[in-house]
Motif scaffolding. Structure first.
Motif, PDB file in Angstrom:
ATOM      1  N   ASN A  82      52.922  31.065  50.843  1.00  0.00           N
ATOM      2  CA  ASN A  82      52.049  30.261  51.704  1.00  0.00           C
ATOM      3  C   ASN A  82      52.026  30.758  53.147  1.00  0.00           C
ATOM      4  O   ASN A  82      51.589  30.059  54.048  1.00  0.00           O
ATOM      5  CB  ASN A  82      52.457  28.785  51.661  1.00  0.00           C
ATOM      6  N   ARG A  96      47.151  40.384  57.089  1.00  0.00           N
ATOM      7  CA  ARG A  96      46.479  39.870  55.890  1.00  0.00           C
ATOM      8  C   ARG A  96      47.520  39.754  54.782  1.00  0.00           C
ATOM      9  O   ARG A  96      48.591  40.365  54.845  1.00  0.00           O
ATOM     10  CB  ARG A  96      45.327  40.778  55.453  1.00  0.00           C
ATOM     11  N   VAL A 105      47.848  30.255  48.182  1.00  0.00           N
ATOM     12  CA  VAL A 105      46.708  30.829  48.910  1.00  0.00           C
ATOM     13  C   VAL A 105      45.980  29.738  49.686  1.00  0.00           C
ATOM     14  O   VAL A 105      45.614  29.921  50.856  1.00  0.00           O
ATOM     15  CB  VAL A 105      45.744  31.539  47.932  1.00  0.00           C
ATOM     16  N   ALA A 106      45.785  28.595  49.060  1.00  0.00           N
ATOM     17  CA  ALA A 106      45.108  27.481  49.728  1.00  0.00           C
ATOM     18  C   ALA A 106      45.886  27.037  50.965  1.00  0.00           C
ATOM     19  O   ALA A 106      45.298  26.765  52.026  1.00  0.00           O
ATOM     20  CB  ALA A 106      44.926  26.320  48.754  1.00  0.00           C
ATOM     21  N   ARG A 109      45.603  29.719  53.747  1.00  0.00           N
ATOM     22  CA  ARG A 109      44.283  29.679  54.382  1.00  0.00           C
ATOM     23  C   ARG A 109      44.146  28.461  55.283  1.00  0.00           C
ATOM     24  O   ARG A 109      43.441  28.505  56.298  1.00  0.00           O
ATOM     25  CB  ARG A 109      43.200  29.687  53.307  1.00  0.00           C
ATOM     26  N   ASN A 112      44.921  29.198  58.679  1.00  0.00           N
ATOM     27  CA  ASN A 112      44.035  30.235  59.224  1.00  0.00           C
ATOM     28  C   ASN A 112      44.564  31.641  58.990  1.00  0.00           C
ATOM     29  O   ASN A 112      44.261  32.566  59.766  1.00  0.00           O
ATOM     30  CB  ASN A 112      43.772  30.001  60.728  1.00  0.00           C
ATOM     31  N   ASP A 114      44.600  35.030  56.680  1.00  0.00           N
ATOM     32  CA  ASP A 114      43.643  35.746  55.823  1.00  0.00           C
ATOM     33  C   ASP A 114      44.381  36.238  54.579  1.00  0.00           C
ATOM     34  O   ASP A 114      45.041  37.281  54.601  1.00  0.00           O
ATOM     35  CB  ASP A 114      43.054  36.929  56.598  1.00  0.00           C
ATOM     36  N   VAL A 115      44.294  35.493  53.494  1.00  0.00           N
ATOM     37  CA  VAL A 115      45.044  35.794  52.281  1.00  0.00           C
ATOM     38  C   VAL A 115      44.103  35.864  51.085  1.00  0.00           C
ATOM     39  O   VAL A 115      43.278  34.960  50.875  1.00  0.00           O
ATOM     40  CB  VAL A 115      46.138  34.729  52.025  1.00  0.00           C
TER      41      VAL A 115
END
Length: 264
Positions: A82, A96, A105-106, A109, A112, A114-115
């Motif tokens: 995360n 990234r 991933v959620a 993101r 903020n 970039d994944v």
């Protein structure tokens, strides 16, 4: 990572040790890449929240990258979860990440970051990175060569790979045997020794391979480690199973470079 389904499928975790290089590999159902992939994709938020914060690891990594002349550029964290580590790295990097866990991933993101969802092998990126991190990741790969080749493809010529992973041949790990905490995570399927991982990297075309013994951010000190030994002796004396042995002097930091002139 254990769900009710996994408890039924994995009654015991089985490893075999290579007599040549002292590495450990899982020989049960976990060798199936699809089996593991399905686990990671569906891991709940609670799993990612309890990962080690990797405190101070960013400083050690950036120091080692600096010694190789890399002080800025495009940095990718593969298996970034995360974003715990990614968020602590300096602003001089264009950061990234890549992660197969949908929930992770959620969450990344939402910070903020970039994944991308996936793995290096599934994404097939080419020459996008000056540095790639694999922190607590390579031991989760049933097919490490496949992903490492994809990472080499991600790196620009002269770019660096930084890997933190356990050491199957560490004296403390050998002493702990089946009670070594590292063997109690179902995701740990490929555990390299200090000699076998550099050998693999060189086979895949990496150069300037260096290995350092390091402490994992979740490691304990000598006092707590020896206290666990005493506690296990007591547990055995009263007929109870020994508790898992903490991390202590059983990890390695490995650095390698993609040559300036190299096949992708």
């Amino acid at each position: 990572m254990l769900t009710d389904m996994l408890r039924k499928q994995l009654h015991v975790l089985v490893y075999e040790r290579c007599s040549f290089c002292n590495s450990l590999v899982a020989t049960d159902e976990r060798r199936d890449p699809q089996f593991l992939q399905s686990i990671y994709e569906l891991l709940p938020a609670s799993y990612w929240h309890h990962l080690n914060p990797q405190a101070g690891l960013n400083i050690a990594i950036e120091k080692q990258l600096g010694k190789r002349g890399l002080v800025r550029g495009d940095l990718w964290d593969v298996g970034c979860g995360n974003g715990n580590l990614l968020s602590t790295l300096g602003r001089q990097w264009r950061k990234r990440g890549i992660e197969p866990g949908r929930q992770a991933v959620a969450e990344a993101r939402a910070q903020n970051l970039d994944v991308l969802l996936g793995t290096p092998a599934s994404l097939q990126l080419r020459e996008v990175a000056d540095a790639v991190l694999l922190v607590d990741v390579v031991e989760h790969l049933p097919e490490p060569e496949l992903e490492l080749l994809a990472i080499k493809q991600m790196l620009r010529p002269g770019g660096a790979l930084v890997v933190l992973t356990g050491r199957a041949d560490a004296r403390t790990a050998r002493f702990a045997g089946p009670h070594w905490y590292y063997l109690h995570c179902i995701g740990h399927v490929t555990i390299f020794s200090a000699s076998s991982f550099p050998l693999l990297l060189r086979k895949l075309g990496f150069t300037d391979v260096a290995v350092f013994r390091v402490e994992h951010p979740g490691s304990v000190g000598l006092r707590r480690w020896t206290q666990r030994i005493g506690g296990n002796l007591l547990r055995s004396a009263i007929g109870k199973d020994p508790a898992a042995m903490h991390y202590y002097r059983d990890h390695q930091l490995v650095l390698a470079t993609k040559p300036l002139s190299s096949n992708p």
